[in-house]
Design a protein around this motif. Sequence first.
Motif, mmCIF file in Angstrom:
data_model
loop_
_atom_site.group_PDB
_atom_site.id
_atom_site.type_symbol
_atom_site.label_atom_id
_atom_site.label_comp_id
_atom_site.label_asym_id
_atom_site.label_seq_id
_atom_site.Cartn_x
_atom_site.Cartn_y
_atom_site.Cartn_z
ATOM 1 N N UNK A 32 -96.681 10.987 -50.025
ATOM 2 C CA UNK A 32 -96.943 10.403 -51.344
ATOM 3 C C UNK A 32 -95.684 10.426 -52.206
ATOM 4 N N UNK A 33 -94.923 11.513 -52.132
ATOM 5 C CA UNK A 33 -93.687 11.611 -52.908
ATOM 6 C C UNK A 33 -92.642 10.628 -52.386
ATOM 7 N N UNK A 34 -92.408 10.680 -51.086
ATOM 8 C CA UNK A 34 -91.362 9.851 -50.492
ATOM 9 C C UNK A 34 -91.705 8.376 -50.607
ATOM 10 N N UNK A 35 -92.973 8.029 -50.375
ATOM 11 C CA UNK A 35 -93.375 6.631 -50.453
ATOM 12 C C UNK A 35 -93.272 6.055 -51.848
ATOM 13 N N UNK A 36 -93.490 6.895 -52.863
ATOM 14 C CA UNK A 36 -93.428 6.416 -54.248
ATOM 15 C C UNK A 36 -92.019 6.466 -54.815
ATOM 16 N N UNK A 37 -91.086 7.042 -54.066
ATOM 17 C CA UNK A 37 -89.744 7.243 -54.592
ATOM 18 C C UNK A 37 -88.759 6.132 -54.307
ATOM 19 N N UNK A 38 -89.248 4.989 -53.840
ATOM 20 C CA UNK A 38 -88.358 3.871 -53.595
ATOM 21 C C UNK A 38 -87.703 3.882 -52.226
ATOM 22 N N UNK A 97 -100.278 11.454 -55.192
ATOM 23 C CA UNK A 97 -101.051 10.711 -54.192
ATOM 24 C C UNK A 97 -102.465 10.488 -54.654
ATOM 25 N N UNK A 98 -103.276 11.521 -54.660
ATOM 26 C CA UNK A 98 -104.667 11.467 -55.109
ATOM 27 C C UNK A 98 -105.148 12.906 -55.259
#
Length: 281
Positions: free
Chosen positions: A129-135, A177-178
């Motif tokens: 969730x962190x990596x995917x949202x970080x660009x 994430x959720x």
Amino acid sequence: MPGTTPKARAIGVELRRAREDAGLSARQLAEKIGKSHTTVGRWESGERSPRPVDVATVLSALGADNHLREELIELARNSNGRHWVASSLPEQQRQLAALLEIERDATLVVSASPLLVPGLLQTSRYARAIIGAGGVPADEVETRVAVRLGRRDSIMRSDPAQLLALIDETVLRRVIGAVDVLAEQLRAICEVMQRPNVEVRIIPLSAGWHPALEGPFDLFESNNRARVVHVENRRSGQFFHEQDDVKAYQDAVSWLRNVSHDPEESLQLIADVIDEMEAEL
């Protein structure tokens, strides 16, 4: 301690990789360049900083490409400097390689985390969730998640490092994430807290200002190596190894321990937050 700097470690990683790619042993390489195999071993382990001319000699003997040779020669020009800031992508990658080596050798890791769960404690879904949202490009996400999860081996192996995680209470309530992702992550922290080498302390909201609010950091101790500190932000990473710099972070750790809950109180607080979240699911 000359030769035990993070830059020296990064250079050593690359020299060892280049030698292995060339299919040579350390002794064979030493014979090709007219050095002792112990000298080559010390360069590769980061115990001794090779001079730029040494790096050039090694990489020429190994037939490494000019791009790698230029990068490592530049890195070797000030390998014992006061600190190492990495802002370009190639240098950030070298710094990550050094960080992984330092984590593997560590006997103690102190992670101060005011914003997120420390990397060594992250679950795959939380990390994703962190990596995917970080660009991060979509085709790199899973590789980076795997690297992050692989780093947990330093506290999970048969001879693990001690981990002291100092986590701000806000981290327990920040939904990444959720809600179910965060709840799973907190349950994982409770589980790993049962390990004798892991100590988690929560810094309560009532603590007010504390040094970790200046930014997250990791402090590493290992046998026969200088202590080092790693900090990072969105655009760069930085290592400190000079005694005065490291002491400033050691003092910060002492402060954080003094204002944090003890492990038992921390475990109860995490459990209470999990109960609150599960009531909402």
